[in-house]
Design an enzyme around this catalytic site. Sequence first.
Site, PDB file in Angstrom:
ATOM      1  N   ARG A  32     -51.688  24.940  27.436  1.00  0.00           N
ATOM      2  CA  ARG A  32     -50.770  25.699  28.293  1.00  0.00           C
ATOM      3  C   ARG A  32     -50.420  27.054  27.656  1.00  0.00           C
ATOM      4  O   ARG A  32     -50.331  28.075  28.343  1.00  0.00           O
ATOM      5  CB  ARG A  32     -49.500  24.863  28.509  1.00  0.00           C
ATOM      6  CG  ARG A  32     -48.573  25.464  29.498  1.00  0.00           C
ATOM      7  CD  ARG A  32     -47.613  24.452  30.072  1.00  0.00           C
ATOM      8  NE  ARG A  32     -46.963  25.027  31.222  1.00  0.00           N
ATOM      9  CZ  ARG A  32     -45.674  25.326  31.258  1.00  0.00           C
ATOM     10  NH1 ARG A  32     -44.907  25.040  30.227  1.00  0.00           N
ATOM     11  NH2 ARG A  32     -45.155  25.854  32.337  1.00  0.00           N
TER      12      ARG A  32
ATOM     13  N   HIS B 102     -51.111  30.554  29.515  1.00  0.00           N
ATOM     14  CA  HIS B 102     -50.008  31.462  29.855  1.00  0.00           C
ATOM     15  C   HIS B 102     -50.147  32.811  29.142  1.00  0.00           C
ATOM     16  O   HIS B 102     -49.588  33.808  29.581  1.00  0.00           O
ATOM     17  CB  HIS B 102     -48.660  30.793  29.558  1.00  0.00           C
ATOM     18  CG  HIS B 102     -48.238  29.866  30.665  1.00  0.00           C
ATOM     19  ND1 HIS B 102     -46.941  29.645  31.025  1.00  0.00           N
ATOM     20  CD2 HIS B 102     -48.984  29.116  31.518  1.00  0.00           C
ATOM     21  CE1 HIS B 102     -46.897  28.787  32.037  1.00  0.00           C
ATOM     22  NE2 HIS B 102     -48.140  28.439  32.345  1.00  0.00           N
TER      23      HIS B 102
ATOM     24  N   HIS C 244     -54.574  19.785  34.533  1.00  0.00           N
ATOM     25  CA  HIS C 244     -53.403  18.887  34.614  1.00  0.00           C
ATOM     26  C   HIS C 244     -53.786  17.420  34.460  1.00  0.00           C
ATOM     27  O   HIS C 244     -52.934  16.556  34.568  1.00  0.00           O
ATOM     28  CB  HIS C 244     -52.669  19.095  35.944  1.00  0.00           C
ATOM     29  CG  HIS C 244     -51.881  20.369  35.965  1.00  0.00           C
ATOM     30  ND1 HIS C 244     -51.445  20.957  37.107  1.00  0.00           N
ATOM     31  CD2 HIS C 244     -51.456  21.182  34.960  1.00  0.00           C
ATOM     32  CE1 HIS C 244     -50.780  22.075  36.817  1.00  0.00           C
ATOM     33  NE2 HIS C 244     -50.784  22.221  35.515  1.00  0.00           N
ATOM     34  N   THR C 245     -55.072  17.164  34.222  1.00  0.00           N
ATOM     35  CA  THR C 245     -55.461  15.789  33.887  1.00  0.00           C
ATOM     36  C   THR C 245     -54.825  15.422  32.546  1.00  0.00           C
ATOM     37  O   THR C 245     -54.648  14.258  32.216  1.00  0.00           O
ATOM     38  CB  THR C 245     -57.006  15.665  33.852  1.00  0.00           C
ATOM     39  OG1 THR C 245     -57.353  14.309  33.838  1.00  0.00           O
ATOM     40  CG2 THR C 245     -57.626  16.327  32.649  1.00  0.00           C
TER      41      THR C 245
ATOM     42  N   TRP D 144     -49.313  13.856  35.163  1.00  0.00           N
ATOM     43  CA  TRP D 144     -50.055  13.788  36.425  1.00  0.00           C
ATOM     44  C   TRP D 144     -50.933  12.530  36.459  1.00  0.00           C
ATOM     45  O   TRP D 144     -51.183  11.984  37.504  1.00  0.00           O
ATOM     46  CB  TRP D 144     -50.967  15.002  36.565  1.00  0.00           C
ATOM     47  CG  TRP D 144     -50.302  16.272  36.959  1.00  0.00           C
ATOM     48  CD1 TRP D 144     -50.211  16.774  38.212  1.00  0.00           C
ATOM     49  CD2 TRP D 144     -49.666  17.227  36.098  1.00  0.00           C
ATOM     50  NE1 TRP D 144     -49.551  17.989  38.192  1.00  0.00           N
ATOM     51  CE2 TRP D 144     -49.209  18.290  36.904  1.00  0.00           C
ATOM     52  CE3 TRP D 144     -49.421  17.297  34.730  1.00  0.00           C
ATOM     53  CZ2 TRP D 144     -48.539  19.399  36.395  1.00  0.00           C
ATOM     54  CZ3 TRP D 144     -48.752  18.399  34.221  1.00  0.00           C
ATOM     55  CH2 TRP D 144     -48.312  19.429  35.045  1.00  0.00           C
ATOM     56  N   THR D 145     -51.433  12.175  35.274  1.00  0.00           N
ATOM     57  CA  THR D 145     -52.341  11.021  35.205  1.00  0.00           C
ATOM     58  C   THR D 145     -51.796  10.020  34.195  1.00  0.00           C
ATOM     59  O   THR D 145     -50.938  10.375  33.375  1.00  0.00           O
ATOM     60  CB  THR D 145     -53.746  11.451  34.744  1.00  0.00           C
ATOM     61  OG1 THR D 145     -53.618  11.992  33.430  1.00  0.00           O
ATOM     62  CG2 THR D 145     -54.375  12.463  35.656  1.00  0.00           C
TER      63      THR D 145
ATOM     64  N   ASP E   3     -60.417  14.002  31.640  1.00  0.00           N
ATOM     65  CA  ASP E   3     -61.470  13.474  32.507  1.00  0.00           C
ATOM     66  C   ASP E   3     -61.185  13.925  33.931  1.00  0.00           C
ATOM     67  O   ASP E   3     -60.332  14.787  34.119  1.00  0.00           O
ATOM     68  CB  ASP E   3     -61.547  11.933  32.402  1.00  0.00           C
ATOM     69  CG  ASP E   3     -60.210  11.291  32.704  1.00  0.00           C
ATOM     70  OD1 ASP E   3     -59.351  11.970  33.308  1.00  0.00           O
ATOM     71  OD2 ASP E   3     -60.012  10.119  32.355  1.00  0.00           O
TER      72      ASP E   3
ATOM     73  N   ASP F  53     -50.508  21.206  43.480  1.00  0.00           N
ATOM     74  CA  ASP F  53     -51.586  20.235  43.265  1.00  0.00           C
ATOM     75  C   ASP F  53     -52.014  19.677  44.624  1.00  0.00           C
ATOM     76  O   ASP F  53     -53.195  19.539  44.911  1.00  0.00           O
ATOM     77  CB  ASP F  53     -51.107  19.073  42.371  1.00  0.00           C
ATOM     78  CG  ASP F  53     -50.687  19.538  40.987  1.00  0.00           C
ATOM     79  OD1 ASP F  53     -51.517  20.188  40.338  1.00  0.00           O
ATOM     80  OD2 ASP F  53     -49.541  19.289  40.578  1.00  0.00           O
TER      81      ASP F  53
HETATM   82  C1  HEM Z   1     -52.270  26.208  39.620  1.00  0.00           C
HETATM   83  C2  HEM Z   1     -51.111  26.666  39.222  1.00  0.00           C
HETATM   84  C3  HEM Z   1     -50.319  25.972  38.174  1.00  0.00           C
HETATM   85  C4  HEM Z   1     -49.038  25.570  38.271  1.00  0.00           C
HETATM   86  C5  HEM Z   1     -48.121  25.768  39.444  1.00  0.00           C
HETATM   87  C6  HEM Z   1     -48.719  24.901  37.050  1.00  0.00           C
HETATM   88  C7  HEM Z   1     -47.496  24.359  36.761  1.00  0.00           C
HETATM   89  C8  HEM Z   1     -47.207  23.639  35.643  1.00  0.00           C
HETATM   90  C9  HEM Z   1     -45.932  23.056  35.345  1.00  0.00           C
HETATM   91  C10 HEM Z   1     -44.707  23.143  36.209  1.00  0.00           C
HETATM   92  C11 HEM Z   1     -46.053  22.426  34.167  1.00  0.00           C
HETATM   93  C12 HEM Z   1     -44.965  21.668  33.434  1.00  0.00           C
HETATM   94  C13 HEM Z   1     -44.326  22.495  32.382  1.00  0.00           C
HETATM   95  C14 HEM Z   1     -43.212  21.735  31.706  1.00  0.00           C
HETATM   96  O1  HEM Z   1     -42.276  21.324  32.387  1.00  0.00           O
HETATM   97  O2  HEM Z   1     -43.328  21.549  30.486  1.00  0.00           O
HETATM   98  C15 HEM Z   1     -47.379  22.576  33.726  1.00  0.00           C
HETATM   99  C16 HEM Z   1     -47.880  22.030  32.588  1.00  0.00           C
HETATM  100  C17 HEM Z   1     -49.152  22.210  32.187  1.00  0.00           C
HETATM  101  N1  HEM Z   1     -50.080  23.046  32.744  1.00  0.00           N
HETATM  102 FE1  HEM Z   1     -49.969  23.932  34.509  1.00  0.00          FE
HETATM  103  N2  HEM Z   1     -49.796  24.917  36.243  1.00  0.00           N
HETATM  104  C18 HEM Z   1     -50.801  25.584  36.886  1.00  0.00           C
HETATM  105  C19 HEM Z   1     -52.051  25.860  36.402  1.00  0.00           C
HETATM  106  C20 HEM Z   1     -52.490  25.481  35.171  1.00  0.00           C
HETATM  107  C21 HEM Z   1     -53.734  25.900  34.589  1.00  0.00           C
HETATM  108  C22 HEM Z   1     -54.710  26.908  35.218  1.00  0.00           C
HETATM  109  C23 HEM Z   1     -53.822  25.285  33.386  1.00  0.00           C
HETATM  110  C24 HEM Z   1     -54.895  25.363  32.356  1.00  0.00           C
HETATM  111  C25 HEM Z   1     -56.084  25.810  32.553  1.00  0.00           C
HETATM  112  C26 HEM Z   1     -52.636  24.476  33.236  1.00  0.00           C
HETATM  113  C27 HEM Z   1     -52.373  23.661  32.157  1.00  0.00           C
HETATM  114  C28 HEM Z   1     -51.205  22.964  31.989  1.00  0.00           C
HETATM  115  C29 HEM Z   1     -51.003  22.022  30.924  1.00  0.00           C
HETATM  116  C30 HEM Z   1     -52.028  21.584  29.895  1.00  0.00           C
HETATM  117  C31 HEM Z   1     -49.706  21.554  31.044  1.00  0.00           C
HETATM  118  C32 HEM Z   1     -49.014  20.509  30.169  1.00  0.00           C
HETATM  119  C33 HEM Z   1     -48.190  21.151  29.092  1.00  0.00           C
HETATM  120  C34 HEM Z   1     -47.481  20.111  28.226  1.00  0.00           C
HETATM  121  O3  HEM Z   1     -47.688  18.910  28.389  1.00  0.00           O
HETATM  122  O4  HEM Z   1     -46.734  20.522  27.345  1.00  0.00           O
HETATM  123  N3  HEM Z   1     -51.847  24.639  34.317  1.00  0.00           N
HETATM  124  N4  HEM Z   1     -48.089  23.323  34.630  1.00  0.00           N
END
Ligand code: HEM
Length: 870
Positions: A590, A594, A743-744, A791-792, A799, A821
């Site tokens: 993440r 970002h 988000h897997t 999510w999973t 995966d 999603d």
């Molecule tokens: C499509 C639009 C996206 C939205 C609206 C979105 C939104 C979010 C939100 C709300 C979280 C939770 C953050 C938290 O509360 O800690 C999150 C976590 C995460 N997102 Fe996304 N995301 C998006 C796209 C992506 C993309 C493109 C990637 C990577 C290529 C990504 C990777 C992750 C990962 C790995 C987490 C987990 C972080 C953790 O566990 O600390 N996301 N995302």
Amino acid sequence: MAAVRCQWALAELEQASISERTCNKVIATCGRQIQWQRAIQVLFQMVEVRQATSISCNSCMVACSRASHWQKALHLMRCLRGFIRHDGVTYKQAARAAGESSWRSGLRLLQEGFERMTEADVIHYDLALSLRQSAGSDHWPEALHLMKNMVEAQVQADVRSYSSSMTFEAAWPTIGLLFQDLLQRMEADEYTCNTAVSAAPWVRAWCLLRRKEHGMSVVSHNAAMAGTPWFKAVQVLHTLETGGLKLTAVSSGTILSQSRDMEWQRPLWFLSRCQSRDIQSNSIVQSNVLAAHVDSGHWQETLGNVMAYHSRGGNLNVALKTLSLSAFSQAASWQKALALSASERIDVVLLNALVTCCARVARWQEGLEVVCGSLVRHSLRASVVTFNAALSACAAGRQWQLAVNLIEEMEGQRLAPDSLTLNSMMLALGEAGFWQHAFEILKMFSSCSCEANVVSFTTAITACPAHQWPQSLVLVQQAASDAAGETSWAAAVTTLGRAVRWREAMCLGHIAMEGTHDAVMLAYATAVEKMSLEMRASCDSLPPVMGNACSEGCYQMLGGGSAQVTELRACKKELKELIETRNCHPILVRLAWHDSGTYDQRIKEWPQCGGANGAIRFDPEMNMGANAGLDKARGYLQKIHEAHPTVSWADLIQLASATAIEMAGGPVIKMKYGRVSVTGPEQCAGPQSRQGFKGNAGLPDAAPGADGTFGCGAKTPEEHLRNVFGKKMGFTDQDIVALSGAHTIGRVFKERSGACPFGYGEQAASKYTKGSCIVRKDKKSGCGMVGGAAWTKNWLTFDNSYYTDYKQAMDDDDLMWLPTDACLHEDPEFKKYFYKYAGDQAAFFQDYASAHKKLSELGCKFDPPAGFQI
Ligand code: HEM
């Protein structure tokens, strides 16, 4: 005795001195003794004296059917039509007999009987049902029709009627309805219970088992366990035991057959549970437990168990022996492996495993001795596999003479060598310095009708002495057609390095860089390091014949590039340790996304355009609402950066993310490095700097605001995603769906994005994010900080479950599914890719890797301009 009694009866009958009742008894006795000819004889004599009745005829038909002469039974019926008045039993008997060969004739006779007798009882219907049953599963509508007719004719169905109609392969709802009906009328028998439980979906089966009044047996429980994931099977097991039933070896075998899917301690715990209930262990159970442990590297824990079982006289099957050998070889306990094989009846499979085991721990001599000895002692015929295992032991032991003998022996036994044989032979000869012979063997592949593979070429190239370096180039060219030719390239570069042919090595290295072959790059870097400083200096004055491409590759690899490569590799090693211990894969992904996510393709200047430039490490970006919680990840990387200050922050952040994906089981991304980082907070992208976006430098919103619109003014999530990823960052719809698959892994926290009610700590965790949850790819325990919602279910495993299990994520309150999603499987364009990835993980990995690489290079300035790979 029976024959004598029949004889006597016939003699008496001739004198017409015995009654019709006695004659019928005689026929029945003959039938029981399979004396059908005698039974017929008696019957015809009865006909002659006009004593025969339908009872005599029926018993005689039974006698014929019992002796499998059903045609005779039918013939009797037809012959006697003029003499005896047939009753309903005769027709049923005839239908049963006819049904042996044709269910249609059987049904016709039943119908005839029904028309003549005008009454049908439950036996009649049961017979009709079983005839339909033998007609095939697609006759189940007729079976149901018959059941309906029974109700209308007020004939009380019995358990047999239900079990026959349930045996048709009708879908569960039909079986379920029939079973419910049965339960309302009478006690179900074991057969119907088992049929219902095996056909029912798991939850239904489990509910049925829990309603103890049906008297479900252990078999029904076993049926419910079969084919279900082990954790569900364990719940059935619990129901079995609380229902007062006794766990059997079949039940334990069913669960343990899935031991490879369990965390490694569980099979052992399960085994001790069986032992405490006095259930005899068998070699299948033992090998299942051992298999799980060998896979997870915990072989010590069970090997003792297996040996104890063996010393108690338990039988070791081939699988168990082979696994034990593999465990012993991991323990480098080759002596124990030898002892185990010596004490057992030896077979070829075991011998093969034994040689491999010995070769693995460099005890080729002992391995070969046992093999040769056993082959002779037990008069076994060695297979090609045995010879191959022995040959690779020879190669490991540099015993080329022995290898040659073995090949001759193979020829003597008329066993054709395969590619493995030839590869091992080449290796043995190459190791001994007989490179010409190794080359000769390479030429033999086509005459032996086997194909030289990448291992063959690599082995031949490795055998090349330094002065034969041109030969290595010829070979590498031949191997280049093979997609997996990377290792042969690496071998060629090493040979060129040995021959100090630095220009050629550089050429190969450069081509490899284009193709991003990791192993070649490694060999290349090592070869280059070995070359003298003088040669490095003259690199700048490369003759034009080497071409610009080569000089650029040369510049990158020699002019400081190699130092950067070394540093980045060292960082990768430290990152791996960090991720392994902290389980922080998702937050690193993440952080990198970002950092890149501020990119705006409409802005042309660097660093104003944003992107993967390391600006997220400075407060103006880190403090943006969308980045809540990411300072933790910055803290992790800070320490690594301090140890490797020459690696740019921008590179380090992207390297961490790609490494995390790889470690979670995702694709290996062909990343490019050499990013230049921004140097101060003033170079960060301002939150409101992106045209059309209210804040967060255009990063996406998890949900619309109170007014129902997203930060970019979009009213729907799909429009929002296209604004952020498409208009601002230049991604396609396919990229959006693939990237969202990240988000897997990972979770949402109440304290960070606030997009879910689950937060930090055990108390606030969802049921899938507790400390005890197993979520890693390798099924090891540990999940980093406890809490949040994922999510999973296996949220540290990369995966395609994000796509496959989305319905579950939507229905389960303990899982996450954001509107952004959901739009991916609702929007007509997005959903094409969503379902594609649900059905094809490889396609997802491929597209994800390419979209991730693109994301990681957005807005980047590289030094050297073409970047480099590590
Ligand atoms: C499509 C639009 C996206 C939205 C609206 C979105 C939104 C979010 C939100 C709300 C979280 C939770 C953050 C938290 O509360 O800690 C999150 C976590 C995460 N997102 Fe996304 N995301 C998006 C796209 C992506 C993309 C493109 C990637 C990577 C290529 C990504 C990777 C992750 C990962 C790995 C987490 C987990 C972080 C953790 O566990 O600390 N996301 N995302």
